[in-house]
Motif scaffolding. Structure first.
Motif, mmCIF file in Angstrom:
data_model
loop_
_atom_site.group_PDB
_atom_site.id
_atom_site.type_symbol
_atom_site.label_atom_id
_atom_site.label_comp_id
_atom_site.label_asym_id
_atom_site.label_seq_id
_atom_site.Cartn_x
_atom_site.Cartn_y
_atom_site.Cartn_z
ATOM 1 N N ALA A 96 71.187 3.363 48.549
ATOM 2 C CA ALA A 96 69.993 2.774 48.700
ATOM 3 C C ALA A 96 68.925 2.654 47.775
ATOM 4 C CB ALA A 96 69.285 3.483 50.018
ATOM 5 N N VAL A 97 69.042 3.520 46.988
ATOM 6 C CA VAL A 97 68.132 3.678 45.601
ATOM 7 C C VAL A 97 68.825 2.645 44.674
ATOM 8 C CG1 VAL A 97 67.423 5.103 43.631
ATOM 9 C CG2 VAL A 97 67.321 5.896 45.881
ATOM 10 N N ILE A 98 69.991 2.600 44.128
ATOM 11 C CA ILE A 98 70.602 1.576 43.428
ATOM 12 C C ILE A 98 70.393 0.066 44.008
ATOM 13 C CG2 ILE A 98 72.790 0.712 42.688
ATOM 14 C CD1 ILE A 98 73.830 3.736 42.922
ATOM 15 N N GLY A 99 70.283 -0.115 45.195
ATOM 16 C CA GLY A 99 70.081 -1.331 45.963
ATOM 17 C C GLY A 99 68.782 -1.519 45.713
ATOM 18 N N PHE A 100 67.673 -0.722 45.677
ATOM 19 C CA PHE A 100 66.319 -0.681 45.320
ATOM 20 C C PHE A 100 66.120 -1.113 43.985
ATOM 21 C CE2 PHE A 100 62.115 0.932 44.140
ATOM 22 C CZ PHE A 100 61.347 0.279 45.123
ATOM 23 N N HIS A 101 66.843 -0.649 43.016
ATOM 24 C CA HIS A 101 66.794 -0.749 41.787
ATOM 25 C C HIS A 101 67.173 -2.383 41.407
ATOM 26 C CE1 HIS A 101 67.052 0.281 37.177
ATOM 27 N NE2 HIS A 101 68.039 -0.828 37.310
ATOM 28 N N HIS A 102 68.181 -2.671 41.915
ATOM 29 C CA HIS A 102 68.668 -4.300 41.735
ATOM 30 C C HIS A 102 67.732 -5.321 42.539
ATOM 31 C CE1 HIS A 102 72.418 -3.435 39.615
ATOM 32 N NE2 HIS A 102 72.393 -2.354 40.450
ATOM 33 N N TYR A 126 55.914 -2.517 49.638
ATOM 34 C CA TYR A 126 57.241 -2.511 48.946
ATOM 35 C C TYR A 126 57.216 -1.019 47.830
ATOM 36 C CZ TYR A 126 61.346 -3.544 46.053
ATOM 37 O OH TYR A 126 62.399 -3.238 45.179
ATOM 38 N N ASN A 127 56.021 -1.081 47.159
ATOM 39 C CA ASN A 127 55.992 0.135 46.324
ATOM 40 C C ASN A 127 56.135 1.494 46.731
ATOM 41 O OD1 ASN A 127 54.738 0.839 43.729
ATOM 42 N ND2 ASN A 127 52.940 1.226 44.605
ATOM 43 N N GLU A 128 56.081 1.506 48.176
ATOM 44 C CA GLU A 128 56.103 3.069 48.686
ATOM 45 C C GLU A 128 57.655 3.159 49.127
ATOM 46 O OE1 GLU A 128 53.468 4.736 48.440
ATOM 47 O OE2 GLU A 128 52.537 3.197 47.907
ATOM 48 N N VAL A 129 58.736 2.289 49.022
ATOM 49 C CA VAL A 129 59.943 2.324 49.194
ATOM 50 C C VAL A 129 60.340 3.499 48.267
ATOM 51 C CG1 VAL A 129 62.112 1.466 49.418
ATOM 52 C CG2 VAL A 129 60.256 0.380 50.525
ATOM 53 N N SER A 130 60.176 3.423 47.022
ATOM 54 C CA SER A 130 60.910 4.491 45.898
ATOM 55 C C SER A 130 60.477 5.902 46.385
ATOM 56 C CB SER A 130 60.601 4.027 44.912
ATOM 57 O OG SER A 130 59.223 3.968 44.340
ATOM 58 N N VAL A 131 59.024 6.131 46.986
ATOM 59 C CA VAL A 131 58.624 7.322 47.147
ATOM 60 C C VAL A 131 59.369 7.895 48.351
ATOM 61 C CG1 VAL A 131 56.623 8.575 48.050
ATOM 62 C CG2 VAL A 131 56.178 6.884 46.339
ATOM 63 N N LEU A 132 59.293 7.314 49.419
ATOM 64 C CA LEU A 132 60.136 7.618 50.757
ATOM 65 C C LEU A 132 61.669 8.001 50.375
ATOM 66 C CD1 LEU A 132 58.819 5.048 53.252
ATOM 67 C CD2 LEU A 132 58.130 7.333 53.101
ATOM 68 N N LEU A 133 62.184 7.261 49.336
ATOM 69 C CA LEU A 133 63.663 7.427 49.040
ATOM 70 C C LEU A 133 63.604 8.738 48.298
ATOM 71 C CD1 LEU A 133 64.911 3.773 48.254
ATOM 72 C CD2 LEU A 133 65.685 5.238 50.176
ATOM 73 N N PHE A 134 62.870 8.980 47.336
ATOM 74 C CA PHE A 134 62.658 10.046 46.507
ATOM 75 C C PHE A 134 62.333 11.335 47.430
ATOM 76 C CE2 PHE A 134 60.508 13.275 43.685
ATOM 77 C CZ PHE A 134 61.415 13.362 42.562
ATOM 78 N N ALA A 135 61.574 11.337 48.245
ATOM 79 C CA ALA A 135 61.257 12.281 49.224
ATOM 80 C C ALA A 135 62.275 12.584 50.011
ATOM 81 C CB ALA A 135 59.998 11.879 50.099
#
Length: 146
Positions: A96-102, A126-135
């Motif tokens: 999912a993180v790789i997808g977010f990056h793309h 959308y900016n918060e998605v990376s925080v949720l994935l990281f957590a």
């Protein structure tokens, strides 16, 4: 513990943290791009330049993070043994993180071609998605719940 294993693990953690720094900041630049007035060409170009450089740098960080993770996974068989369900969940989140990056790269291309149709509010969420994935990933790694 094997010194090489600990070195690769350290490298992996450093590059994951660095990659996520880019994943945290690039969507913030996209928020700012969505707020730029149509007649503010200099500001738009400055933000696009920053975003392009950050996207390229984050991509390099991603490659090293994924390569070191793959080394740990395959080279040290960290996926074997009972109670590694958390690792499979973590790997799903990594996809999912790789997808977010793309998706970040695609959104940036839309701005480059003046084709963005989303509001700054959408980008703030959308900016918060990376925080949720990281957590979620950190929680799985620390607690290993299953």
């Amino acid at each position: 513990m094997d010194t090489l294993y600990l070195g690769v693990k350290t490298l992996h953690i450093i590059f994951i943290a660095s990659w996520f720094a880019g994943l945290f900041y690039l969507p913030r630049i996209l928020v700012n791009l969505a707020m730029v007035a149509p007649d503010s060409h200099a500001e738009r170009e400055r933000l696009l330049l920053m975003a392009r450089k950050l996207q390229r740098f984050a991509t390099l960080l991603m490659v090293v993070a994924l390569a070191s993770g793959l080394w740990l996974w395959l080279g040290y068989s960290v996926w074997r043994g009972p109670g590694n369900g958390w690792l499979h969940a973590k790997l799903a989140l990594v996809v999912a993180v790789i997808g977010f990056h793309h998706v970040n790269a695609r959104l940036l291309r839309q701005f480059e071609h003046a084709a963005n149709r989303r509001s700054h509010v959408w980008f703030r969420v959308y900016n918060e998605v990376s925080v949720l994935l990281f957590a979620a990933i950190v929680t799985l790694v620390v607690f290993k719940p299953f």
